[in-house]
Write an enzyme that holds these catalytic residues in place. Structure first.
Site, PDB file in Angstrom:
ATOM      1  N   LYS A 107       0.712  -1.194  -0.045  1.00  0.00           N
ATOM      2  CA  LYS A 107       0.093  -0.169   0.145  1.00  0.00           C
ATOM      3  C   LYS A 107       0.646   1.324   0.087  1.00  0.00           C
ATOM      4  O   LYS A 107       0.484   2.323  -0.656  1.00  0.00           O
ATOM      5  CB  LYS A 107      -0.813   0.136   1.168  1.00  0.00           C
ATOM      6  CG  LYS A 107      -0.470  -0.437   2.579  1.00  0.00           C
ATOM      7  CD  LYS A 107      -0.605  -1.549   2.735  1.00  0.00           C
ATOM      8  CE  LYS A 107       0.211  -2.043   4.037  1.00  0.00           C
ATOM      9  NZ  LYS A 107      -0.182  -3.493   4.264  1.00  0.00           N
ATOM     10  N   GLU A 131      -5.442  -5.981  -4.957  1.00  0.00           N
ATOM     11  CA  GLU A 131      -6.370  -6.383  -3.807  1.00  0.00           C
ATOM     12  C   GLU A 131      -5.872  -6.391  -2.296  1.00  0.00           C
ATOM     13  O   GLU A 131      -6.234  -6.140  -1.424  1.00  0.00           O
ATOM     14  CB  GLU A 131      -6.937  -7.609  -4.143  1.00  0.00           C
ATOM     15  CG  GLU A 131      -8.294  -7.872  -3.096  1.00  0.00           C
ATOM     16  CD  GLU A 131      -9.344  -6.776  -3.505  1.00  0.00           C
ATOM     17  OE1 GLU A 131      -9.621  -6.183  -2.647  1.00  0.00           O
ATOM     18  OE2 GLU A 131     -10.214  -6.914  -4.594  1.00  0.00           O
ATOM     19  N   VAL A 134      -5.060  -3.633   0.293  1.00  0.00           N
ATOM     20  CA  VAL A 134      -6.014  -2.881   1.375  1.00  0.00           C
ATOM     21  C   VAL A 134      -6.985  -4.052   2.066  1.00  0.00           C
ATOM     22  O   VAL A 134      -7.718  -4.798   1.262  1.00  0.00           O
ATOM     23  CB  VAL A 134      -7.082  -1.820   0.653  1.00  0.00           C
ATOM     24  CG1 VAL A 134      -7.915  -1.452   1.486  1.00  0.00           C
ATOM     25  CG2 VAL A 134      -6.294  -0.829  -0.126  1.00  0.00           C
ATOM     26  N   GLY A 188       2.048 -11.750  13.448  1.00  0.00           N
ATOM     27  CA  GLY A 188       2.236 -11.092  12.112  1.00  0.00           C
ATOM     28  C   GLY A 188       1.449 -10.051  11.301  1.00  0.00           C
ATOM     29  O   GLY A 188       1.212 -10.043  10.275  1.00  0.00           O
ATOM     30  N   GLU A 191       3.250  -4.102  10.341  1.00  0.00           N
ATOM     31  CA  GLU A 191       4.274  -3.995   9.265  1.00  0.00           C
ATOM     32  C   GLU A 191       5.724  -4.213   9.863  1.00  0.00           C
ATOM     33  O   GLU A 191       5.939  -4.324  10.904  1.00  0.00           O
ATOM     34  CB  GLU A 191       4.069  -2.582   8.959  1.00  0.00           C
ATOM     35  CG  GLU A 191       2.870  -2.262   8.060  1.00  0.00           C
ATOM     36  CD  GLU A 191       2.514  -3.113   6.830  1.00  0.00           C
ATOM     37  OE1 GLU A 191       3.248  -3.062   6.110  1.00  0.00           O
ATOM     38  OE2 GLU A 191       1.630  -3.949   7.083  1.00  0.00           O
ATOM     39  N   LYS A 206      -4.047   3.088   2.618  1.00  0.00           N
ATOM     40  CA  LYS A 206      -5.164   2.352   2.348  1.00  0.00           C
ATOM     41  C   LYS A 206      -6.317   3.292   2.052  1.00  0.00           C
ATOM     42  O   LYS A 206      -6.943   2.847   0.934  1.00  0.00           O
ATOM     43  CB  LYS A 206      -5.404   1.179   3.540  1.00  0.00           C
ATOM     44  CG  LYS A 206      -4.432   0.237   3.598  1.00  0.00           C
ATOM     45  CD  LYS A 206      -4.810  -0.471   5.029  1.00  0.00           C
ATOM     46  CE  LYS A 206      -3.955  -1.729   5.026  1.00  0.00           C
ATOM     47  NZ  LYS A 206      -3.786  -2.416   6.303  1.00  0.00           N
TER      48      LYS A 206
HETATM   49  P1  NAP Z   1       7.882  -9.893   5.882  1.00  0.00           P
HETATM   50  O1  NAP Z   1       7.330 -11.201   6.579  1.00  0.00           O
HETATM   51  O2  NAP Z   1       8.882  -8.796   6.460  1.00  0.00           O
HETATM   52  O3  NAP Z   1       8.572 -10.411   4.323  1.00  0.00           O
HETATM   53  C1  NAP Z   1       9.040  -9.665   3.597  1.00  0.00           C
HETATM   54  C2  NAP Z   1       9.906 -10.288   2.576  1.00  0.00           C
HETATM   55  O4  NAP Z   1      10.448  -9.703   1.546  1.00  0.00           O
HETATM   56  C3  NAP Z   1      11.137 -11.174   3.373  1.00  0.00           C
HETATM   57  O5  NAP Z   1      11.093 -12.752   2.740  1.00  0.00           O
HETATM   58  C4  NAP Z   1      12.289 -10.613   2.990  1.00  0.00           C
HETATM   59  O6  NAP Z   1      13.527 -11.385   2.718  1.00  0.00           O
HETATM   60  C5  NAP Z   1      11.710 -10.180   1.607  1.00  0.00           C
HETATM   61  N1  NAP Z   1      12.366  -8.715   1.038  1.00  0.00           N
HETATM   62  C6  NAP Z   1      12.600  -7.513   1.852  1.00  0.00           C
HETATM   63  N2  NAP Z   1      13.139  -6.713   1.201  1.00  0.00           N
HETATM   64  C7  NAP Z   1      13.766  -7.278   0.143  1.00  0.00           C
HETATM   65  C8  NAP Z   1      14.730  -6.936  -0.686  1.00  0.00           C
HETATM   66  N3  NAP Z   1      15.316  -5.796  -0.680  1.00  0.00           N
HETATM   67  N4  NAP Z   1      15.546  -7.687  -1.344  1.00  0.00           N
HETATM   68  C9  NAP Z   1      15.038  -9.148  -1.665  1.00  0.00           C
HETATM   69  N5  NAP Z   1      13.988  -9.502  -0.605  1.00  0.00           N
HETATM   70  C10 NAP Z   1      13.493  -8.781   0.247  1.00  0.00           C
HETATM   71  O7  NAP Z   1       6.610  -9.239   5.187  1.00  0.00           O
HETATM   72  P2  NAP Z   1       5.034  -9.539   5.070  1.00  0.00           P
HETATM   73  O8  NAP Z   1       4.312  -9.340   6.374  1.00  0.00           O
HETATM   74  O9  NAP Z   1       4.981 -10.620   4.523  1.00  0.00           O
HETATM   75  O10 NAP Z   1       4.559  -8.210   4.144  1.00  0.00           O
HETATM   76  C11 NAP Z   1       4.750  -8.021   2.655  1.00  0.00           C
HETATM   77  C12 NAP Z   1       4.120  -6.915   2.110  1.00  0.00           C
HETATM   78  O11 NAP Z   1       2.555  -7.325   2.325  1.00  0.00           O
HETATM   79  C13 NAP Z   1       4.347  -5.586   2.714  1.00  0.00           C
HETATM   80  O12 NAP Z   1       4.051  -4.524   1.851  1.00  0.00           O
HETATM   81  C14 NAP Z   1       2.934  -5.513   3.661  1.00  0.00           C
HETATM   82  O13 NAP Z   1       2.570  -3.946   3.689  1.00  0.00           O
HETATM   83  C15 NAP Z   1       2.130  -6.290   2.879  1.00  0.00           C
HETATM   84  N6  NAP Z   1       0.967  -6.719   3.550  1.00  0.00           N
HETATM   85  C16 NAP Z   1       1.153  -7.568   4.728  1.00  0.00           C
HETATM   86  C17 NAP Z   1       0.101  -8.201   5.392  1.00  0.00           C
HETATM   87  C18 NAP Z   1       0.213  -8.895   6.840  1.00  0.00           C
HETATM   88  O14 NAP Z   1      -0.646  -9.264   7.520  1.00  0.00           O
HETATM   89  N7  NAP Z   1       1.493  -9.185   7.086  1.00  0.00           N
HETATM   90  C19 NAP Z   1      -1.225  -7.682   5.283  1.00  0.00           C
HETATM   91  C20 NAP Z   1      -1.426  -6.913   3.969  1.00  0.00           C
HETATM   92  C21 NAP Z   1      -0.330  -6.446   3.185  1.00  0.00           C
HETATM   93  P3  NAP Z   1      13.889 -12.253   3.985  1.00  0.00           P
HETATM   94  O15 NAP Z   1      13.046 -12.972   4.574  1.00  0.00           O
HETATM   95  O16 NAP Z   1      15.243 -12.930   3.362  1.00  0.00           O
HETATM   96  O17 NAP Z   1      14.165 -11.091   4.913  1.00  0.00           O
HETATM   97  N1  HSE Z   2      -0.008  -4.105   9.115  1.00  0.00           N
HETATM   98  C1  HSE Z   2      -1.312  -4.194   8.442  1.00  0.00           C
HETATM   99  C2  HSE Z   2      -2.538  -4.236   9.335  1.00  0.00           C
HETATM  100  C3  HSE Z   2      -1.287  -5.509   7.854  1.00  0.00           C
HETATM  101  O1  HSE Z   2      -2.171  -4.500  10.550  1.00  0.00           O
HETATM  102  O2  HSE Z   2      -3.448  -3.827   8.966  1.00  0.00           O
HETATM  103  C4  HSE Z   2      -2.519  -5.465   6.785  1.00  0.00           C
HETATM  104  O3  HSE Z   2      -2.270  -4.480   5.475  1.00  0.00           O
END
Ligand code: NAP
Ligand code: HSE
Length: 435
Positions: A107, A131, A134, A188, A191, A206
């Site tokens: 986002k 999708e 948000v 989890g 962010e 968002k």
């Molecule tokens: P996360 O657990 O921190 O995972 C990030 C992943 O990206 C890790 O595998 C990391 O590698 C890799 N990465 C980060 N920077 C990198 C780089 N420069 N080069 C190569 N790999 C890189 O984050 P997440 O919670 O999955 O969230 C990912 C995205 O989804 C974010 O944009 C977040 O805002 C969005 N999102 C998350 C959620 C949620 O509930 N978690 C919900 C909606 C949207 P390593 O594993 O090796 O560190």
């Molecule tokens: N950190 C975000 C939240 C993940 O708590 O809503 C979903 O976008």
């Protein structure tokens, strides 16, 4: 009929990325039966190959080399679930330019640099779907872009951050702010940098995306006024409870005479209002439009598997609609002006600590009245050597309330403006309880 083989790549293999791969493995039969596609992850970009993973990828999948994805012509589409602005922005541009459609959960990137990304996608004739950016599992973008394409949505009210909603509802149960935040991180929901959640920046991004899609005009993060939950105390939570309300971090996007206002702040929500029952990491979005009156979508707003469900839905949509027209276009097609700051109206809850001396109440009321802020309810509670005024106002402009509070803050008897939150209620303000 044999399923169509769809090799996909992930940028990122963390909470969301690993959940996408798990989902595709564990639900492969269901996905094939429903869609006719066999989606399989062939590469996933990470920083650290040696890290322990929730759902370890098969040998040879993880890579630290972006070129192994960008230069692989077998890869049909890519899901960006790594987050951050750089190098992510450049990676997505390169993928789009090379004709690979992209699904993103990012986002902040969309809300800050969406214009260039969408014009590149449009120029290359490939889709950029978002999708998962948000409200995780809630299909709100699809509903706005596709199902409500001819509906003039003019107001969106939403709880769009799971972490802060989890914190606020845990505080209602007696947890401290710090305890609740560390639990949200453990689950989890938060962010990588949880300040984005608690400062309101995540919800603001968002709301910018939702407003852009709903109003058809680009709204960026910089256009959203936002405030988070860092200053919410147990005293605020219990004051809300006494008035039969709860505190929620609420995003509001409003279209008034073709001018928009988008903001995020803590609000006092009447217990009888649908947003008050949204608890834990759940999100809800209320869409108001000409033909639909109101549609509310509610569901899990954060978490790995919840977000993965939206990522996979976008992948399936891309495969099913490639070459079919309007979904290749940027949702934004016009340029609207922003409503001048402070013009939007709402009822407010104000909490003002003052010295308990004759005439103080009159002086506070006079400053409110001078700015056209009319008091609907007022309770005074005694504290050590002073008093707390709990005020609920009738509808007033944000700017008028800010100006009145600035002047009240300068009164010699004024100690602290402890809260100024919009009130969300469908009952008349004077119907609200006050225990
Ligand atoms: P996360 O657990 O921190 O995972 C990030 C992943 O990206 C890790 O595998 C990391 O590698 C890799 N990465 C980060 N920077 C990198 C780089 N420069 N080069 C190569 N790999 C890189 O984050 P997440 O919670 O999955 O969230 C990912 C995205 O989804 C974010 O944009 C977040 O805002 C969005 N999102 C998350 C959620 C949620 O509930 N978690 C919900 C909606 C949207 P390593 O594993 O090796 O560190
Ligand atoms: N950190 C975000 C939240 C993940 O708590 O809503 C979903 O976008």
């Amino acid at each position: 009929m044999a399923p169509v083989d769809v090799p996909v790549a992930l940028l990122g293999y963390g909470t969301v990325g690993a959940a996408v791969n798990r989902f595709l493995h564990e639900n492969a039969d269901d996905i094939e039966r429903v869609t006719g596609y066999h989606l399989r992850v062939v590469k996933a970009l990470v920083r650290d190959l040696s890290k322990e993973r929730d759902f370890p990828a098969a040998a040879g999948i993880l890579t630290t080399e972006f070129a192994e994805i960008a230069d692989n012509s077998e890869i049909t589409l890519v899901a960006e679930v790594m987050g951050g602005l750089d190098p992510t922005h450049d990676y997505i541009l390169r993928l789009l330019r090379s004709g690979k459609p992209v699904v993103t959960a990012n986002k902040q990137l969309l809300a800050q640099r969406g214009a260039e990304l969408f014009s590149t996608a449009q120029g290359a004739g490939v889709q950029l779907r978002f999708e998962a950016s948000v409200c995780a599992a809630i299909p709100v973008i699809k509903v706005l872009r596709e199902s409500l394409v001819v509906t003039n949505v003019h107001q969106i009210l939403g709880i769009v951050n799971g972490t802060t909603n989890y914190i606020l509802t845990q505080m209602e149960l007696g947890a401290s702010y710090e305890e609740a935040l560390s639990e949200a991180k453990r689950h989890g929901y938060a962010e990588m940098d949880p300040t984005e959640d608690v400062s309101g920046a995540d919800a603001a991004a968002k709301m910018a995306i939702l407003a852009t899609v709903a109003f058809g005009s680009r709204v960026t993060l910089a256009d959203v006024q936002f405030e988070g939950v860092e200053h919410i105390t147990s005293a605020h939570v219990s004051a809300a409870k006494q008035m039969e309300m709860v505190i929620r971090l609420v995003g509001r996007a409003t279209l008034v005479d073709d001018r928009y206002d988008v903001r995020v702040s803590p609000a006092l929500v009447d217990r009888a209002h649908p947003l008050a029952s949204v608890e834990g990491p759940f999100n809800a979005v209320m869409l108001q439009g000409d033909a639909i009156r109101e549609i509310t979508l509610e569901g899990p707003g954060a978490g790995g598997i919840e977000t993965a469900s939206a990522v996979i839905a976008d992948m399936v949509s891309i495969i099913g609609t490639t070459g079919t027209g309007f979904l290749h276009n940027d949702a934004c097609w016009r340029t609207l002006d922003q409503l001048p700051a402070g013009e939007l109206c709402s009822p407010f809850y104000l909490q003002i600590a003052v010295d308990d001396r004759p005439g103080v109440l009159a002086r506070v009321a006079e400053r409110l009245a001078a700015h056209g802020v009319s008091v609907a309810r007022l309770v005074q509670a005694q504290i050590e050597g002073g008093a707390i005024l709990h005020v609920i106002s009738h509808e007033a402009a944000y700017g008028a309330v800010d100006s009145a509070l600035e002047e009240i803050g300068r009164l010699s008897e004024s100690r602290e403006i402890a809260a100024a939150f919009p009130v969300i209620s469908r009952r008349g303000i004077s119907e609200l309880g006050w225990a």
